[in-house]
Design a protein around this motif. Sequence first.
Motif, PDB file in Angstrom:
ATOM      1  N   ALA A  71       0.834  -1.212   0.000  1.00 18.32           N
ATOM      2  CA  ALA A  71       0.000   0.000   0.000  1.00 18.32           C
ATOM      3  C   ALA A  71       0.862   1.254   0.000  1.00 18.32           C
ATOM      4  O   ALA A  71       0.568   2.224  -0.712  1.00 18.32           O
ATOM      5  CB  ALA A  71      -0.925  -0.009   1.209  1.00 18.32           C
ATOM      6  N   LEU A  72       1.926   1.256   0.779  1.00 17.34           N
ATOM      7  CA  LEU A  72       2.855   2.394   0.789  1.00 17.34           C
ATOM      8  C   LEU A  72       3.473   2.589  -0.591  1.00 17.34           C
ATOM      9  O   LEU A  72       3.532   3.711  -1.108  1.00 17.34           O
ATOM     10  CB  LEU A  72       3.953   2.160   1.836  1.00 17.34           C
ATOM     11  N   ARG A  73       3.909   1.491  -1.161  1.00 12.91           N
ATOM     12  CA  ARG A  73       4.565   1.549  -2.465  1.00 12.91           C
ATOM     13  C   ARG A  73       3.597   2.035  -3.538  1.00 12.91           C
ATOM     14  O   ARG A  73       3.936   2.899  -4.369  1.00 12.91           O
ATOM     15  CB  ARG A  73       5.120   0.165  -2.797  1.00 12.91           C
ATOM     16  N   ALA A  74       2.376   1.502  -3.537  1.00 11.17           N
ATOM     17  CA  ALA A  74       1.398   1.871  -4.555  1.00 11.17           C
ATOM     18  C   ALA A  74       0.988   3.337  -4.447  1.00 11.17           C
ATOM     19  O   ALA A  74       0.843   4.038  -5.463  1.00 11.17           O
ATOM     20  CB  ALA A  74       0.165   0.970  -4.435  1.00 11.17           C
ATOM     21  N   THR A  75       0.804   3.814  -3.216  1.00 11.26           N
ATOM     22  CA  THR A  75       0.426   5.217  -3.022  1.00 11.26           C
ATOM     23  C   THR A  75       1.541   6.147  -3.478  1.00 11.26           C
ATOM     24  O   THR A  75       1.292   7.180  -4.109  1.00 11.26           O
ATOM     25  CB  THR A  75       0.088   5.477  -1.539  1.00 11.26           C
ATOM     26  N   ALA A  76       2.775   5.786  -3.164  1.00 12.85           N
ATOM     27  CA  ALA A  76       3.905   6.605  -3.600  1.00 12.85           C
ATOM     28  C   ALA A  76       4.005   6.634  -5.128  1.00 12.85           C
ATOM     29  O   ALA A  76       4.265   7.689  -5.728  1.00 12.85           O
ATOM     30  CB  ALA A  76       5.196   6.073  -2.988  1.00 12.85           C
ATOM     31  N   HIS A  77       3.790   5.487  -5.767  1.00  9.82           N
ATOM     32  CA  HIS A  77       3.823   5.429  -7.230  1.00  9.82           C
ATOM     33  C   HIS A  77       2.722   6.316  -7.827  1.00  9.82           C
ATOM     34  O   HIS A  77       2.955   7.028  -8.815  1.00  9.82           O
ATOM     35  CB  HIS A  77       3.642   3.986  -7.702  1.00  9.82           C
ATOM     36  N   GLU A  78       1.539   6.276  -7.233  1.00 14.16           N
ATOM     37  CA  GLU A  78       0.438   7.092  -7.738  1.00 14.16           C
ATOM     38  C   GLU A  78       0.763   8.575  -7.629  1.00 14.16           C
ATOM     39  O   GLU A  78       0.484   9.366  -8.550  1.00 14.16           O
ATOM     40  CB  GLU A  78      -0.835   6.767  -6.961  1.00 14.16           C
ATOM     41  N   LEU A  79       1.378   8.971  -6.519  1.00 10.97           N
ATOM     42  CA  LEU A  79       1.776  10.370  -6.341  1.00 10.97           C
ATOM     43  C   LEU A  79       2.852  10.770  -7.344  1.00 10.97           C
ATOM     44  O   LEU A  79       2.799  11.865  -7.923  1.00 10.97           O
ATOM     45  CB  LEU A  79       2.279  10.591  -4.917  1.00 10.97           C
ATOM     46  N   LEU A  80       3.810   9.904  -7.573  1.00 10.63           N
ATOM     47  CA  LEU A  80       4.882  10.211  -8.520  1.00 10.63           C
ATOM     48  C   LEU A  80       4.329  10.350  -9.944  1.00 10.63           C
ATOM     49  O   LEU A  80       4.753  11.244 -10.695  1.00 10.63           O
ATOM     50  CB  LEU A  80       5.949   9.126  -8.463  1.00 10.63           C
ATOM     51  N   GLN A  81       3.428   9.485 -10.301  1.00 14.06           N
ATOM     52  CA  GLN A  81       2.838   9.569 -11.642  1.00 14.06           C
ATOM     53  C   GLN A  81       2.024  10.852 -11.806  1.00 14.06           C
ATOM     54  O   GLN A  81       2.077  11.503 -12.851  1.00 14.06           O
ATOM     55  CB  GLN A  81       1.964   8.351 -11.879  1.00 14.06           C
ATOM     56  N   HIS A  82       1.299  11.241 -10.751  1.00 19.95           N
ATOM     57  CA  HIS A  82       0.481  12.446 -10.830  1.00 19.95           C
ATOM     58  C   HIS A  82       1.353  13.695 -10.926  1.00 19.95           C
ATOM     59  O   HIS A  82       1.100  14.587 -11.751  1.00 19.95           O
ATOM     60  CB  HIS A  82      -0.437  12.528  -9.607  1.00 19.95           C
ATOM     61  N   GLN A  83       2.392  13.774 -10.102  1.00 28.20           N
ATOM     62  CA  GLN A  83       3.232  14.976 -10.120  1.00 28.20           C
ATOM     63  C   GLN A  83       3.986  15.112 -11.436  1.00 28.20           C
ATOM     64  O   GLN A  83       4.271  16.220 -11.875  1.00 28.20           O
ATOM     65  CB  GLN A  83       4.199  14.960  -8.929  1.00 28.20           C
ATOM     66  N   ALA A  84       4.312  13.989 -12.069  1.00 27.41           N
ATOM     67  CA  ALA A  84       5.020  14.045 -13.355  1.00 27.41           C
ATOM     68  C   ALA A  84       4.165  14.679 -14.443  1.00 27.41           C
ATOM     69  O   ALA A  84       4.678  15.298 -15.380  1.00 27.41           O
ATOM     70  CB  ALA A  84       5.443  12.639 -13.763  1.00 27.41           C
ATOM     71  N   LYS A  85       2.850  14.543 -14.328  1.00 25.55           N
ATOM     72  CA  LYS A  85       1.935  15.094 -15.323  1.00 25.55           C
ATOM     73  C   LYS A  85       1.445  16.497 -14.963  1.00 25.55           C
ATOM     74  O   LYS A  85       0.853  17.183 -15.802  1.00 25.55           O
ATOM     75  CB  LYS A  85       0.723  14.173 -15.480  1.00 25.55           C
ATOM     76  N   HIS A  86       1.677  16.925 -13.713  1.00 26.15           N
ATOM     77  CA  HIS A  86       1.114  18.197 -13.261  1.00 26.15           C
ATOM     78  C   HIS A  86       2.157  19.105 -12.606  1.00 26.15           C
ATOM     79  O   HIS A  86       1.863  19.835 -11.669  1.00 26.15           O
ATOM     80  CB  HIS A  86      -0.038  17.939 -12.278  1.00 26.15           C
ATOM     81  N   ARG A  87       3.393  19.022 -13.086  1.00 24.71           N
ATOM     82  CA  ARG A  87       4.454  19.927 -12.628  1.00 24.71           C
ATOM     83  C   ARG A  87       4.601  19.935 -11.106  1.00 24.71           C
ATOM     84  O   ARG A  87       4.621  20.973 -10.459  1.00 24.71           O
ATOM     85  CB  ARG A  87       4.189  21.355 -13.138  1.00 24.71           C
ATOM     86  N   ARG A  88       4.666  18.752 -10.565  1.00 22.26           N
ATOM     87  CA  ARG A  88       4.893  18.511  -9.139  1.00 22.26           C
ATOM     88  C   ARG A  88       3.677  18.761  -8.250  1.00 22.26           C
ATOM     89  O   ARG A  88       3.791  18.660  -7.031  1.00 22.26           O
ATOM     90  CB  ARG A  88       6.081  19.331  -8.601  1.00 22.26           C
ATOM     91  N   TRP A  89       2.548  19.080  -8.809  1.00 26.47           N
ATOM     92  CA  TRP A  89       1.334  19.264  -8.015  1.00 26.47           C
ATOM     93  C   TRP A  89       0.663  17.913  -7.804  1.00 26.47           C
ATOM     94  O   TRP A  89       0.517  17.121  -8.732  1.00 26.47           O
ATOM     95  CB  TRP A  89       0.368  20.234  -8.693  1.00 26.47           C
ATOM     96  N   VAL A  90       0.218  17.649  -6.561  1.00 30.57           N
ATOM     97  CA  VAL A  90      -0.448  16.390  -6.228  1.00 30.57           C
ATOM     98  C   VAL A  90      -1.668  16.672  -5.350  1.00 30.57           C
ATOM     99  O   VAL A  90      -1.704  17.684  -4.627  1.00 30.57           O
ATOM    100  CB  VAL A  90       0.494  15.423  -5.489  1.00 30.57           C
ATOM    101  N   PRO A  91      -2.684  15.823  -5.380  1.00 29.93           N
ATOM    102  CA  PRO A  91      -3.856  16.019  -4.518  1.00 29.93           C
ATOM    103  C   PRO A  91      -3.464  15.918  -3.040  1.00 29.93           C
ATOM    104  O   PRO A  91      -2.756  14.990  -2.645  1.00 29.93           O
ATOM    105  CB  PRO A  91      -4.799  14.880  -4.924  1.00 29.93           C
TER     106      PRO A  91
END
Length: 373
Positions: A71-91
Amino acid sequence: LLYLDDLIVMSSSLEEARAAAALVRRAVEESGLSVNDAKCHWEPTRRLIHLGVEVDTSAGTFKVPHRRAAALRATAHELLQHQAKHRRWVPARLLARLLGLSAASQVAVPTARLWSRAAHDALASLPLDPNRRRRWEASVRLDRPALADLRTWAEFSYEHPANGSPIWAASTTTRTLHTDASTFAWGAVLDHWRGETRAEARGYFDPTDRALHITAQELLAVIYGVDAFADELRGHSVAIYIDASSVEWALRRGTARSAVLMPMVRSAWRRWAELGMRVFIRPVRSKDNPADAPSRFIDRSDWKLNPRMFASVSALWGQHSIDLFASATNAQLPRFCTRWPAPTAVARDAFALSWGAEERCWINPPWDLLPRV
């Protein structure tokens, strides 16, 4: 409605554990409460999951189990993928989810606080609504330390070397290190070093370090002190005594709100992990700190030739291979000898080396050693 939950019993033998389990069950039933057997584990075991943490009494460790690690790994991956598409912005909510998983893992992963500080700082920037509540539907921008921490969590697994902390704290330490700082120098005292019952290390702060607040200098003294005695501290349980309460708190918890101190805390913890050290931060009164004297000592013989003059001499006579009389802060060459313990020094006693074996020695000794030279 009464509700009883999250009870664990640890015993020293199988018979004692069974007796304790029977006692707990009888006490619950006599209190008029019902037992939910589906959520209970009445037969004694040496490994179980409790509050999302694996408790292993055979290995004597707390560990993050496979499911939570995933769960830790998956959440971190989701954040990394999101920030890569939104100039480091994450929910913000997604980042908070990772921090929740991290907080629940701290008992098993001592570095969890270290890997969460930057994310906490990012969430602190969340805007407030008219009722002074944070707008969790908003996004936050990650800085470089936060991204580095996300990448660490993205690689986290059950087998990760940081996964696991001892259930029972070590009753004794095998090395004791005192550190201290003044506004111009640092000092460290180790109880054992290469056969000696006590050894001192010291060094002057460079101009950048001297410009720091004394709190930061105290933290640097810990880092430099560990580096000075790295070989002797490797693999040991080390008690580090500090007379600065704010530094003691930051190093013990692995976090600091200061943007200046936090990178130093990261550096200290990282170095301890590299050396395989188990560190116990302990307080000491200033007047009882043996590292106070070396941190204030002014060595009048600690001098060096102007580097431009040294370059001219080297250009005239040829490159030198070793600086025989130096310190870590004034060495003219990568290879040097010093009277103080230093991890990068070739030796402490220049006279114990064969000078003839060197290509060319740079000899710039203290004045009182000129007769021996």
